[in-house]
Design a protein around this motif. Sequence first.
Motif, PDB file in Angstrom:
ATOM      1  N   VAL A   8      26.470  46.844  53.205  1.00  0.00           N
ATOM      2  CA  VAL A   8      24.818  47.224  53.793  1.00  0.00           C
ATOM      3  C   VAL A   8      23.917  45.774  52.676  1.00  0.00           C
ATOM      4  CG1 VAL A   8      22.796  47.953  52.416  1.00  0.00           C
ATOM      5  CG2 VAL A   8      24.967  49.107  53.595  1.00  0.00           C
ATOM      6  N   LYS A   9      23.171  45.709  53.632  1.00  0.00           N
ATOM      7  CA  LYS A   9      22.450  44.562  53.012  1.00  0.00           C
ATOM      8  C   LYS A   9      21.858  44.137  51.406  1.00  0.00           C
ATOM      9  CE  LYS A   9      18.345  41.476  54.007  1.00  0.00           C
ATOM     10  NZ  LYS A   9      17.225  41.420  55.500  1.00  0.00           N
ATOM     11  N   GLY A  10      22.417  43.809  50.789  1.00  0.00           N
ATOM     12  CA  GLY A  10      22.307  43.088  49.726  1.00  0.00           C
ATOM     13  C   GLY A  10      23.865  43.725  48.931  1.00  0.00           C
ATOM     14  N   ARG A  11      24.366  44.756  48.744  1.00  0.00           N
ATOM     15  CA  ARG A  11      25.688  44.266  48.516  1.00  0.00           C
ATOM     16  C   ARG A  11      26.441  43.318  48.635  1.00  0.00           C
ATOM     17  NH1 ARG A  11      25.708  50.037  46.363  1.00  0.00           N
ATOM     18  NH2 ARG A  11      23.584  50.846  47.714  1.00  0.00           N
ATOM     19  N   LEU A  16      29.794  38.171  44.627  1.00  0.00           N
ATOM     20  CA  LEU A  16      29.017  36.881  44.721  1.00  0.00           C
ATOM     21  C   LEU A  16      28.961  36.721  43.636  1.00  0.00           C
ATOM     22  CD1 LEU A  16      26.245  35.806  47.706  1.00  0.00           C
ATOM     23  CD2 LEU A  16      28.624  35.711  47.755  1.00  0.00           C
ATOM     24  N   ARG A  17      28.922  37.770  42.382  1.00  0.00           N
ATOM     25  CA  ARG A  17      29.318  37.506  41.275  1.00  0.00           C
ATOM     26  C   ARG A  17      31.099  37.736  40.409  1.00  0.00           C
ATOM     27  NH1 ARG A  17      24.489  40.017  41.331  1.00  0.00           N
ATOM     28  NH2 ARG A  17      26.036  42.450  40.807  1.00  0.00           N
ATOM     29  N   ARG A  18      31.559  38.111  41.680  1.00  0.00           N
ATOM     30  CA  ARG A  18      33.110  37.949  41.432  1.00  0.00           C
ATOM     31  C   ARG A  18      33.314  39.621  41.034  1.00  0.00           C
ATOM     32  NH1 ARG A  18      35.074  33.137  41.991  1.00  0.00           N
ATOM     33  NH2 ARG A  18      36.663  32.993  41.680  1.00  0.00           N
ATOM     34  N   HIS A  19      32.620  40.352  41.331  1.00  0.00           N
ATOM     35  CA  HIS A  19      33.114  41.710  41.021  1.00  0.00           C
ATOM     36  C   HIS A  19      33.950  42.129  42.208  1.00  0.00           C
ATOM     37  CE1 HIS A  19      32.707  45.857  40.206  1.00  0.00           C
ATOM     38  NE2 HIS A  19      32.891  45.826  39.155  1.00  0.00           N
ATOM     39  N   PRO A  20      35.545  42.395  41.957  1.00  0.00           N
ATOM     40  CA  PRO A  20      36.363  42.790  43.206  1.00  0.00           C
ATOM     41  C   PRO A  20      35.491  43.978  43.631  1.00  0.00           C
ATOM     42  CG  PRO A  20      36.876  42.703  40.269  1.00  0.00           C
ATOM     43  CD  PRO A  20      35.682  42.617  40.530  1.00  0.00           C
ATOM     44  N   TRP A  21      35.165  44.927  42.989  1.00  0.00           N
ATOM     45  CA  TRP A  21      35.217  46.002  44.091  1.00  0.00           C
ATOM     46  C   TRP A  21      33.959  46.454  45.348  1.00  0.00           C
ATOM     47  CZ3 TRP A  21      35.913  49.995  39.270  1.00  0.00           C
ATOM     48  CH2 TRP A  21      36.762  49.571  38.762  1.00  0.00           C
ATOM     49  N   ILE A  22      34.535  46.748  46.614  1.00  0.00           N
ATOM     50  CA  ILE A  22      33.749  47.109  47.156  1.00  0.00           C
ATOM     51  C   ILE A  22      34.034  48.708  47.778  1.00  0.00           C
ATOM     52  CG2 ILE A  22      33.051  47.026  49.502  1.00  0.00           C
ATOM     53  CD1 ILE A  22      33.190  44.554  48.417  1.00  0.00           C
ATOM     54  N   PHE A  23      32.369  49.270  46.485  1.00  0.00           N
ATOM     55  CA  PHE A  23      32.127  50.816  47.072  1.00  0.00           C
ATOM     56  C   PHE A  23      31.477  51.189  48.025  1.00  0.00           C
ATOM     57  CE2 PHE A  23      31.886  49.342  42.218  1.00  0.00           C
ATOM     58  CZ  PHE A  23      32.932  50.781  41.257  1.00  0.00           C
TER      59      PHE A  23
END
Length: 82
Positions: A8-11, A16-23
């Motif tokens: 989703v746009k903005g997600r 990009l801040r290197r958080h490894p999870w996609i909810f």
Amino acid sequence: MSASIYLVKGREKSLLRRHPWIFSKGIERVQGNPIDGDTVEIYTNDGKWLARGARSGSSQIRARVWELPDQTPRASHLPSLV
């Protein structure tokens, strides 16, 4: 053809801040038919490649990222299979 996840746009900001999870709520669409554990390519909503990860369809965390553009996985990062 490998499976792809489009965010989703903005997600993409947390990734990009290197958080490894996609909810689950961060996914706009899934291309292909990945099953749990499959490698998926992760893209912005406009098609820019962001990362590669493992699919988990039965969790709120739908993908766990293991490769970012400036990071190549090394054997030392993977558990020993022996």
